[in-house]
Design a protein around this motif. Structure first.
Motif, PDB file in Angstrom:
ATOM      1  N   SER A  78       1.005  -0.976  -0.457  1.00 16.08           N
ATOM      2  CA  SER A  78       0.052   0.092   0.420  1.00 16.08           C
ATOM      3  C   SER A  78       0.757   0.978   0.147  1.00 16.08           C
ATOM      4  CB  SER A  78      -0.805   0.105   1.268  1.00 16.08           C
ATOM      5  OG  SER A  78      -0.552   0.999   1.976  1.00 16.08           O
ATOM      6  N   PHE A  79       0.759   2.085  -1.292  1.00  9.71           N
ATOM      7  CA  PHE A  79       1.744   3.323  -1.367  1.00  9.71           C
ATOM      8  C   PHE A  79       0.703   5.178  -0.434  1.00  9.71           C
ATOM      9  CE2 PHE A  79       4.305   0.043  -3.952  1.00  9.71           C
ATOM     10  CZ  PHE A  79       5.514   0.299  -3.663  1.00  9.71           C
ATOM     11  N   ARG A  80       1.154   5.188  -0.113  1.00 10.68           N
ATOM     12  CA  ARG A  80       0.586   6.344  -0.044  1.00 10.68           C
ATOM     13  C   ARG A  80       1.508   7.269   0.254  1.00 10.68           C
ATOM     14  NH1 ARG A  80       0.738   9.665   5.400  1.00 10.68           N
ATOM     15  NH2 ARG A  80       1.483   7.466   7.090  1.00 10.68           N
ATOM     16  N   LYS A  81       1.312   9.011  -0.243  1.00 11.87           N
ATOM     17  CA  LYS A  81       2.072   9.964  -0.586  1.00 11.87           C
ATOM     18  C   LYS A  81       1.983  10.426   1.072  1.00 11.87           C
ATOM     19  CE  LYS A  81       2.405  14.663  -2.507  1.00 11.87           C
ATOM     20  NZ  LYS A  81       2.331  15.895  -3.411  1.00 11.87           N
ATOM     21  N   GLN A  82       3.901  10.802   1.287  1.00 10.23           N
ATOM     22  CA  GLN A  82       4.113  11.373   2.719  1.00 10.23           C
ATOM     23  C   GLN A  82       4.089  12.629   2.526  1.00 10.23           C
ATOM     24  OE1 GLN A  82       5.470   8.601   4.482  1.00 10.23           O
ATOM     25  NE2 GLN A  82       4.708   7.526   3.471  1.00 10.23           N
ATOM     26  N   THR A  83       3.690  12.845   3.820  1.00 13.34           N
ATOM     27  CA  THR A  83       3.425  13.736   4.030  1.00 13.34           C
ATOM     28  C   THR A  83       4.739  14.547   4.860  1.00 13.34           C
ATOM     29  OG1 THR A  83       1.863  14.258   5.734  1.00 13.34           O
ATOM     30  CG2 THR A  83       1.049  13.561   4.157  1.00 13.34           C
ATOM     31  N   ARG A  84       4.945  16.467   5.092  1.00  9.40           N
ATOM     32  CA  ARG A  84       5.740  16.618   6.274  1.00  9.40           C
ATOM     33  C   ARG A  84       5.353  16.438   7.355  1.00  9.40           C
ATOM     34  NH1 ARG A  84      10.541  19.772   5.572  1.00  9.40           N
ATOM     35  NH2 ARG A  84      10.095  20.732   6.883  1.00  9.40           N
ATOM     36  N   ASP A  85       4.596  16.653   7.771  1.00  7.03           N
ATOM     37  CA  ASP A  85       4.359  15.642   8.981  1.00  7.03           C
ATOM     38  C   ASP A  85       4.721  14.344   9.345  1.00  7.03           C
ATOM     39  OD1 ASP A  85       2.765  18.044  10.373  1.00  7.03           O
ATOM     40  OD2 ASP A  85       1.441  17.604   9.244  1.00  7.03           O
ATOM     41  N   ASP A  86       4.629  13.448   8.563  1.00  5.01           N
ATOM     42  CA  ASP A  86       5.564  12.033   8.928  1.00  5.01           C
ATOM     43  C   ASP A  86       6.766  12.213   8.527  1.00  5.01           C
ATOM     44  OD1 ASP A  86       2.875  10.592   8.204  1.00  5.01           O
ATOM     45  OD2 ASP A  86       3.460  10.889   6.143  1.00  5.01           O
ATOM     46  N   PHE A  87       7.678  12.847   7.584  1.00  9.59           N
ATOM     47  CA  PHE A  87       8.318  13.524   7.361  1.00  9.59           C
ATOM     48  C   PHE A  87       8.734  14.087   8.507  1.00  9.59           C
ATOM     49  CE2 PHE A  87      12.176  16.508   6.579  1.00  9.59           C
ATOM     50  CZ  PHE A  87      12.858  15.651   6.200  1.00  9.59           C
ATOM     51  N   THR A  88       8.305  15.198   9.360  1.00  8.25           N
ATOM     52  CA  THR A  88       8.947  15.459  10.434  1.00  8.25           C
ATOM     53  C   THR A  88       9.017  14.368  11.720  1.00  8.25           C
ATOM     54  OG1 THR A  88       7.838  17.901  10.091  1.00  8.25           O
ATOM     55  CG2 THR A  88       8.456  17.407  12.522  1.00  8.25           C
ATOM     56  N   ARG A  89       7.727  13.659  11.671  1.00 15.10           N
ATOM     57  CA  ARG A  89       7.543  13.009  12.582  1.00 15.10           C
ATOM     58  C   ARG A  89       8.885  11.545  13.129  1.00 15.10           C
ATOM     59  NH1 ARG A  89       3.588   9.463  11.234  1.00 15.10           N
ATOM     60  NH2 ARG A  89       2.100  11.314  11.734  1.00 15.10           N
ATOM     61  N   ARG A  90       8.821  11.090  11.358  1.00 17.52           N
ATOM     62  CA  ARG A  90      10.646  10.339  11.369  1.00 17.52           C
ATOM     63  C   ARG A  90      11.823  11.140  11.396  1.00 17.52           C
ATOM     64  NH1 ARG A  90       9.626   7.037   5.325  1.00 17.52           N
ATOM     65  NH2 ARG A  90       7.851   5.850   6.727  1.00 17.52           N
ATOM     66  N   ILE A  91      12.058  12.008  11.655  1.00 14.93           N
ATOM     67  CA  ILE A  91      13.291  12.874  11.587  1.00 14.93           C
ATOM     68  C   ILE A  91      13.612  12.958  13.129  1.00 14.93           C
ATOM     69  CG2 ILE A  91      14.822  14.834  11.330  1.00 14.93           C
ATOM     70  CD1 ILE A  91      14.701  13.872   8.962  1.00 14.93           C
ATOM     71  N   GLU A  92      11.561  13.742  13.887  1.00 18.37           N
ATOM     72  CA  GLU A  92      11.967  13.611  15.439  1.00 18.37           C
ATOM     73  C   GLU A  92      12.917  12.580  16.271  1.00 18.37           C
ATOM     74  OE1 GLU A  92       8.627  16.028  15.992  1.00 18.37           O
ATOM     75  OE2 GLU A  92       9.500  17.263  16.123  1.00 18.37           O
ATOM     76  N   ALA A  93      12.268  11.329  15.134  1.00 20.07           N
ATOM     77  CA  ALA A  93      12.442   9.966  16.110  1.00 20.07           C
ATOM     78  C   ALA A  93      14.135   9.961  16.186  1.00 20.07           C
ATOM     79  CB  ALA A  93      12.287   8.875  15.275  1.00 20.07           C
ATOM     80  N   VAL A  94      14.912  10.363  15.455  1.00 21.64           N
ATOM     81  CA  VAL A  94      16.383  10.452  15.405  1.00 21.64           C
ATOM     82  C   VAL A  94      16.807  11.693  16.292  1.00 21.64           C
ATOM     83  CG1 VAL A  94      18.281  10.826  13.918  1.00 21.64           C
ATOM     84  CG2 VAL A  94      16.444   9.394  13.348  1.00 21.64           C
ATOM     85  N   ASP A  95      16.253  12.606  15.757  1.00 18.33           N
ATOM     86  CA  ASP A  95      17.275  14.002  16.847  1.00 18.33           C
ATOM     87  C   ASP A  95      15.582  14.963  16.660  1.00 18.33           C
ATOM     88  OD1 ASP A  95      18.864  16.319  17.263  1.00 18.33           O
ATOM     89  OD2 ASP A  95      19.280  16.615  15.607  1.00 18.33           O
ATOM     90  N   PRO A  96      14.833  15.161  18.111  1.00 20.92           N
ATOM     91  CA  PRO A  96      14.430  15.321  18.272  1.00 20.92           C
ATOM     92  C   PRO A  96      14.365  17.047  17.960  1.00 20.92           C
ATOM     93  CG  PRO A  96      14.745  13.381  20.148  1.00 20.92           C
ATOM     94  CD  PRO A  96      15.635  13.684  19.336  1.00 20.92           C
ATOM     95  N   SER A  97      15.144  17.582  18.592  1.00 25.39           N
ATOM     96  CA  SER A  97      15.645  19.077  18.146  1.00 25.39           C
ATOM     97  C   SER A  97      15.492  19.556  16.283  1.00 25.39           C
ATOM     98  CB  SER A  97      16.711  19.447  19.202  1.00 25.39           C
ATOM     99  OG  SER A  97      18.328  18.590  18.186  1.00 25.39           O
ATOM    100  N   HIS A  98      15.211  18.231  15.648  1.00 17.47           N
ATOM    101  CA  HIS A  98      15.091  19.082  14.783  1.00 17.47           C
ATOM    102  C   HIS A  98      14.414  19.873  13.837  1.00 17.47           C
ATOM    103  CE1 HIS A  98      16.139  19.291  10.706  1.00 17.47           C
ATOM    104  NE2 HIS A  98      15.032  18.421  10.438  1.00 17.47           N
ATOM    105  N   ASN A  99      12.944  19.282  14.954  1.00 22.25           N
ATOM    106  CA  ASN A  99      11.871  20.706  14.151  1.00 22.25           C
ATOM    107  C   ASN A  99      12.321  22.041  14.430  1.00 22.25           C
ATOM    108  OD1 ASN A  99       9.891  21.446  13.385  1.00 22.25           O
ATOM    109  ND2 ASN A  99       8.041  20.684  15.190  1.00 22.25           N
ATOM    110  N   ARG A 100      12.168  22.873  13.335  1.00 24.58           N
ATOM    111  CA  ARG A 100      12.606  23.938  13.949  1.00 24.58           C
ATOM    112  C   ARG A 100      11.143  25.685  14.354  1.00 24.58           C
ATOM    113  NH1 ARG A 100      17.370  23.016  15.985  1.00 24.58           N
ATOM    114  NH2 ARG A 100      18.949  22.078  14.245  1.00 24.58           N
ATOM    115  N   ARG A 101      10.027  24.679  13.571  1.00 24.69           N
ATOM    116  CA  ARG A 101       9.125  25.153  13.193  1.00 24.69           C
ATOM    117  C   ARG A 101       8.293  25.710  15.399  1.00 24.69           C
ATOM    118  NH1 ARG A 101       4.916  22.782   9.142  1.00 24.69           N
ATOM    119  NH2 ARG A 101       5.791  20.789  10.766  1.00 24.69           N
TER     120      ARG A 101
END
Length: 180
Positions: free
Chosen positions: A5-28
């Motif tokens: 099942s393919f679905r388009k990855q949103t910005r929130d998906d990307f942010t959630r994955r990055i925050e799992a690795v580096d919680p201080s990444h989200n600058r917003r």
């Protein structure tokens, strides 16, 4: 072939994955990443420290007249006696404040900080209970021990007497009951 099942990855998906690795990444976000509590847990050491600390504090608080007599008999000039009592009053006051801080840590924290504060408060409670326990109750408790326990206590007393010869343990009073 498997069906994916393919679905388009949103910005929130990307942010959630990055925050799992580096919680201080989200600058917003204006919030900082939570810090990891690296406090080591030593509740038994805290219990011993709390017991010792409050045993001294309560003993000092109960023996003002004895401290006064000791100062008069000592070689400290009279003008410094007030300073000694002010420092002892500060010790009692600061100990009360620290007791409240540790009580709030027990109520509001989790993990090692709570365990350490719980040990410290338990030690303080045991010290207060030991100081205010009537001697008759202590003797009655020792009388309720079996023969093996009594012999163990006797061996410990004999060992201490052999290690420290010349010390009369019968004349040592840790807490004076004169002021009560």
């Amino acid at each position: 072939m498997r069906g994916y099942s393919f679905r388009k990855q949103t910005r929130d998906d990307f942010t959630r994955r990055i925050e799992a690795v580096d919680p201080s990444h989200n600058r917003r976000s204006n919030r900082r990443a939570p810090r990891e509590d690296k406090t080591p847990s030593h509740p038994f050491v805290s219990l011993i420290m709390g017991f010792s600390w409050f045993y001294v504090v309560v003993t000092v608080a109960n023996n003002r007249s004895r401290i006064e007599e000791s100062l008069v008999q000592g070689s400290l000039p009279v003008e410094y006696h007030g300073m000694v009592f002010n420092l002892l009053a500060a010790l009692i006051t600061v100990s009360g404040v620290f007791l409240m801080v540790h009580l709030f840590r027990v109520l509001g924290r989790t993990g090692a900080k709570r365990a350490n504060s719980s040990g410290l408060l338990t030690g303080a409670g045991l010290a207060v209970a030991l100081i205010y326990t009537p001697p008759e109750m202590v003797h009655a408790g020792i009388g309720m021990l079996d023969d093996n326990s009594r012999s163990l206590i006797q061996v410990a007393q004999d060992t201490v007497r052999e290690t420290l010869p010349g010390v009369d343990f019968g004349s040592i009073a840790l807490v004076s009951s004169q002021g009560q």
